[in-house]
Motif scaffolding. Structure first.
Motif, PDB file in Angstrom:
ATOM      1  N   SER A   1      22.483 -26.754  -8.353  1.00  0.00           N
ATOM      2  CA  SER A   1      22.772 -26.943  -7.658  1.00  0.00           C
ATOM      3  C   SER A   1      21.169 -26.619  -6.942  1.00  0.00           C
ATOM      4  CB  SER A   1      24.231 -25.790  -6.242  1.00  0.00           C
ATOM      5  OG  SER A   1      25.014 -26.905  -6.771  1.00  0.00           O
TER       6      SER A   1
ATOM      7  N   ASP B   1      28.028 -26.397 -12.556  1.00  0.00           N
ATOM      8  CA  ASP B   1      27.204 -26.679 -11.542  1.00  0.00           C
ATOM      9  C   ASP B   1      26.774 -26.951 -11.064  1.00  0.00           C
ATOM     10  OD1 ASP B   1      28.198 -27.630  -9.095  1.00  0.00           O
ATOM     11  OD2 ASP B   1      27.348 -25.775  -8.050  1.00  0.00           O
TER      12      ASP B   1
ATOM     13  N   SER C   1      23.725 -29.927  -3.054  1.00  0.00           N
ATOM     14  CA  SER C   1      23.140 -31.178  -4.226  1.00  0.00           C
ATOM     15  C   SER C   1      22.006 -31.370  -3.967  1.00  0.00           C
ATOM     16  CB  SER C   1      24.435 -32.493  -3.990  1.00  0.00           C
ATOM     17  OG  SER C   1      24.213 -33.495  -4.567  1.00  0.00           O
TER      18      SER C   1
ATOM     19  N   LEU D   1      25.475 -23.665  -0.512  1.00  0.00           N
ATOM     20  CA  LEU D   1      24.671 -24.604  -2.270  1.00  0.00           C
ATOM     21  C   LEU D   1      24.453 -26.204  -1.759  1.00  0.00           C
ATOM     22  CD1 LEU D   1      26.575 -23.721  -5.456  1.00  0.00           C
ATOM     23  CD2 LEU D   1      24.395 -22.899  -4.475  1.00  0.00           C
TER      24      LEU D   1
END
Length: 135
Positions: free
Chosen positions: A83, A81, A94, A92
């Motif tokens: 972020s 992931d 995107s 967090l």
């Protein structure tokens, strides 16, 4: 450390090896073009407080995703992931829709620098910022 520092200290071939390992080779030439473009962008102003963080997850025996800090970055059973995070909160964000011209100015979190090689950081970040489009 900023993305631009990593870009200038990492060759594309090492980034491509991580890309192919985790994401396949279908768009390697598109990633090469983006890598070269990012490496040559001028400086843009972005929040000094915004950093990129990469977290590794694996599936546990129950089939659930489990965060891990102990891993081999070449393990293809992991997923990652990518972020953005600020020091003001623990939320967090995107980075999928970011302005790619700002990307080289982003900081890398110290934890990410500790857990990942430069080439792995770039591979995961390039995959994330191009998830919707290379434009």
């Amino acid at each position: 450390m900023k993305i631009k520092d990593i870009l200038h200290n990492t060759d594309f071939e090492s980034v491509a090896r991580h890309m192919e390992l985790h994401y396949g080779s279908r768009y390697i030439e598109d990633y090469r073009h983006l890598y070269d473009k990012l490496k040559n962008f001028g400086s843009n102003s972005v929040s000094e407080d915004f950093s990129i963080i990469i977290q590794a997850f694996r599936e546990n025996d129950n089939g659930d995703s489990e965060y891990t800090e102990t891993f081999d970055e070449n393990d293809t059973s992991l997923y990652f992931d990518v972020s953005g995070i600020t020091s003001n909160d623990d939320c967090l964000y995107s980075i999928i829709g970011i302005d790619k011209s700002e990307f080289p100015e982003y900081n890398i979190s110290p934890k990410t620098l500790k857990l990942f090689s430069y080439s792995a950081i770039l591979a995961h970040c390039l995959h994330e910022i191009t998830f919707l489009s290379f434009d």
